[in-house]
Design an enzyme around this catalytic site. Structure first.
Site, mmCIF file in Angstrom:
data_model
loop_
_atom_site.group_PDB
_atom_site.id
_atom_site.type_symbol
_atom_site.label_atom_id
_atom_site.label_comp_id
_atom_site.label_asym_id
_atom_site.label_seq_id
_atom_site.Cartn_x
_atom_site.Cartn_y
_atom_site.Cartn_z
ATOM 1 N N ASP A 13 -1.897 -19.255 40.962
ATOM 2 C CA ASP A 13 -3.063 -19.970 40.435
ATOM 3 C C ASP A 13 -3.301 -19.489 39.010
ATOM 4 O O ASP A 13 -3.444 -18.303 38.762
ATOM 5 C CB ASP A 13 -4.294 -19.701 41.308
ATOM 6 C CG ASP A 13 -5.488 -20.565 40.913
ATOM 7 O OD1 ASP A 13 -5.977 -21.323 41.765
ATOM 8 O OD2 ASP A 13 -5.919 -20.484 39.745
ATOM 9 N N ASP A 107 -3.345 -26.616 38.629
ATOM 10 C CA ASP A 107 -2.963 -25.256 38.201
ATOM 11 C C ASP A 107 -2.549 -24.335 39.346
ATOM 12 O O ASP A 107 -2.505 -23.128 39.157
ATOM 13 C CB ASP A 107 -4.096 -24.620 37.376
ATOM 14 C CG ASP A 107 -5.163 -23.954 38.228
ATOM 15 O OD1 ASP A 107 -5.449 -24.452 39.329
ATOM 16 O OD2 ASP A 107 -5.695 -22.920 37.787
ATOM 17 N N GLU A 108 -2.246 -24.878 40.513
ATOM 18 C CA GLU A 108 -1.822 -23.968 41.583
ATOM 19 C C GLU A 108 -0.758 -24.601 42.478
ATOM 20 O O GLU A 108 -0.700 -25.824 42.624
ATOM 21 C CB GLU A 108 -3.010 -23.487 42.419
ATOM 22 C CG GLU A 108 -3.757 -24.608 43.082
ATOM 23 C CD GLU A 108 -4.901 -24.122 43.965
ATOM 24 O OE1 GLU A 108 -4.723 -23.135 44.696
ATOM 25 O OE2 GLU A 108 -5.945 -24.775 43.933
HETATM 26 P P1 TTP Z 1 -9.525 -23.289 39.112
HETATM 27 O O1 TTP Z 1 -8.169 -22.728 39.403
HETATM 28 O O2 TTP Z 1 -10.502 -23.367 40.222
HETATM 29 O O3 TTP Z 1 -10.228 -22.450 37.964
HETATM 30 P P2 TTP Z 1 -9.615 -21.769 36.678
HETATM 31 O O4 TTP Z 1 -8.124 -21.870 36.651
HETATM 32 O O5 TTP Z 1 -10.281 -22.334 35.475
HETATM 33 O O6 TTP Z 1 -10.076 -20.274 36.815
HETATM 34 P P3 TTP Z 1 -9.548 -19.180 37.837
HETATM 35 O O7 TTP Z 1 -8.963 -18.086 36.986
HETATM 36 O O8 TTP Z 1 -10.758 -18.735 38.594
HETATM 37 O O9 TTP Z 1 -8.511 -19.827 38.711
HETATM 38 O O10 TTP Z 1 -9.386 -24.745 38.537
HETATM 39 C C1 TTP Z 1 -8.312 -25.129 37.692
HETATM 40 C C2 TTP Z 1 -8.805 -26.072 36.616
HETATM 41 O O11 TTP Z 1 -9.410 -27.206 37.212
HETATM 42 C C3 TTP Z 1 -9.861 -25.468 35.731
HETATM 43 O O12 TTP Z 1 -9.298 -24.745 34.645
HETATM 44 C C4 TTP Z 1 -10.638 -26.664 35.287
HETATM 45 C C5 TTP Z 1 -10.520 -27.635 36.416
HETATM 46 N N1 TTP Z 1 -11.779 -27.629 37.191
HETATM 47 C C6 TTP Z 1 -12.753 -28.564 36.898
HETATM 48 O O13 TTP Z 1 -12.566 -29.414 36.011
HETATM 49 N N2 TTP Z 1 -13.937 -28.534 37.586
HETATM 50 C C7 TTP Z 1 -14.186 -27.608 38.559
HETATM 51 O O14 TTP Z 1 -15.286 -27.607 39.167
HETATM 52 C C8 TTP Z 1 -13.171 -26.646 38.879
HETATM 53 C C9 TTP Z 1 -13.402 -25.617 39.942
HETATM 54 C C10 TTP Z 1 -11.986 -26.708 38.170
HETATM 55 MG MG MG Z 2 -7.032 -21.358 38.333
#
Ligand code: TTP
Ligand code: MG
Length: 388
Positions: A13, A107-108
């Site tokens: 992720d 992103d995962e």
């Molecule tokens: P996430 O993997 O949940 O968050 P992240 O990568 O920004 O941070 P983390 O290090 O905690 O993993 O989500 C991936 C992307 O999806 C995030 O960069 C932006 C988008 N996203 C949104 O647009 N709205 C949201 O509510 C969430 C949770 C994510």
């Molecule tokens: Mg993330």
């Protein structure tokens, strides 16, 4: 679990993904609280850098609130195409690593690294993936490595950012025991509350709980939940076929210019897509809304859920949110709804809880009618009143 081969599943992720891509493209922002959101996101934070998280800013928070908590932050609009481009490069590294890659969101992904001993073993390979993302793309990822999907996803989240956590089979139960039950995906607020009434708050208590109690909370999924609580999960990593989706679209005689009529059309489409999904005995993780404007400019917006989706209401709940972020004033010529990332629900625990039961009954009743009299016998919900 039958198989003699020790499975190794990797979950990756990306850290603060959108914000990290912005910093990549604007290196002077490095170390600053960067908040991404706005323009097409109706005034909520999409994500923010870890520096901004120190001020309490987080995803889905209204931007005005973020500005109050972090007035000196750098606020940037979302650039979805750029993130999708980087996502593609990340996924390409995954696909070079393993023939079994399951993308969960932008992103995962899960990678199955089982049986790769001759390539140095799972841990070496997993570290190499994390390093390649850093060296080749200059982005930070967190990695979980474990004998199954559930533990791998849990592990990747344990030491963010840039974490690398490996959980061995024998470590799982003691690690899980003190965690709150909500760490198990699919256990939402209402199930959490019910468990609390039985004195169950920690995963360890869930693992030891009487199955008849768990049946009261989880119905037919009780066994599955109990296995997860013990750190057991034999769901396979499934190569998603991106092309594979079930959808329906509709072109209108006259362009729609108000939200409410778009919402009605979308609700109707969700009913049709849900019916098709269930007829094929499929469910999906990703919903996509397609909008073609009067000038033929077309956009698509997707949302992915941890849970499998097949009920009309679930599809609509996600699509409605996507629709809310779109300005329909210029005139909408076509709307489309599709569900992708498809699986047979039997392959995966859909932890359907009590509110799902009512939804299930409602959907099944509609399906029975459609099966008997054809797809057009029923239009869902608000769409009904405006049709002959
Ligand atoms: P996430 O993997 O949940 O968050 P992240 O990568 O920004 O941070 P983390 O290090 O905690 O993993 O989500 C991936 C992307 O999806 C995030 O960069 C932006 C988008 N996203 C949104 O647009 N709205 C949201 O509510 C969430 C949770 C994510
Ligand atoms: Mg993330």
């Amino acid at each position: 679990m039958g198989s003699s081969l020790q499975r190794w599943i990797m979950h990756v992720d990306m850290d603060a993904f959108y914000a990290s891509v912005e910093i990549l493209d604007n290196p002077e922002l490095k170390g600053l609280p960067v908040i991404v959101g706005g323009r097409s996101t109706r005034g909520v934070v999409s994500t923010c850098s870890y520096e901004a998280r120190k001020f309490g800013v987080h995803s889905a928070m209204p931007l005005f609130e973020a500005r109050r908590l972090c007035p000196h932050g750098v606020y940037l609009p979302v650039r979805p195409h750029r993130y999708a481009e980087m996502s593609g490069k990340i996924m390409a590294i995954f696909r070079e690593t393993s023939p079994l890659v399951e993308q969960l969101s932008i992103d995962e992904a899960f990678l199955d690294l089982t049986g790769m001993e001759r390539l140095g073993g799972a841990e070496t390979i997993a570290r190499k993936v994390q390093n390649r993302i850093m060296d080749e793309l200059k982005l930070s990822a967190s990695v979980g490595l474990a004998p199954n999907k559930f533990l791998a996803k849990l592990a990747s989240d344990m030491r963010k950012p840039h974490g690398f956590v490996k959980i061995a089979s024998e470590e799982a139960a003691p690690l899980l025991a003190p965690m709150p039950v909500s760490k198990i995906f699919g256990i939402g607020r209402s199930a959490e509350e019910k468990l609390k009434q039985f004195g169950i708050e920690k995963i360890g208590q869930l693992a030891a709980a009487d199955i008849t109690i768990l049946r009261k909370v989880f119905g037919i999924n009780a066994e599955q939940v109990k296995l997860l609580a013990r750190g057991l999960d034999d769901r396979p990593v499934v190569n998603e076929e991106e092309a594979k989706s079930i959808g329906k679209e509709n072109t209108f005689d006259r362009d729609l210019t108000d939200f409410e009529s778009c919402r009605e059309e979308v609700l109707d489409l969700c009913g049709q897509v849900g019916w098709r999904l269930r007829r094929e005995k499929l469910a999906g993780h990703t919903v996509t809304l397609k909008v073609k404007f009067a000038d033929f400019h077309t956009i698509t917006r997707s949302a992915t859920s941890d849970r499998l989706i097949a009920w009309d209401e679930d599809i609509f709940a996600l699509v409605e949110k996507l629709l809310q972020k779109i300005n329909v004033k210029p005139g909408v010529r076509l709307l489309g709804v599709s569900v992708s990332n498809l699986f047979c629900p039997e392959d995966e625990p859909t932890l359907g809880f009590e509110e799902d039961e009512r939804m299930k009954k409602r959907n099944q009743a509609i399906d029975a009618l459609k099966g008997k009299f054809g797809e057009n016998i029923i239009k869902r919900g608000i769409a009904e009143k405006n049709r002959k």
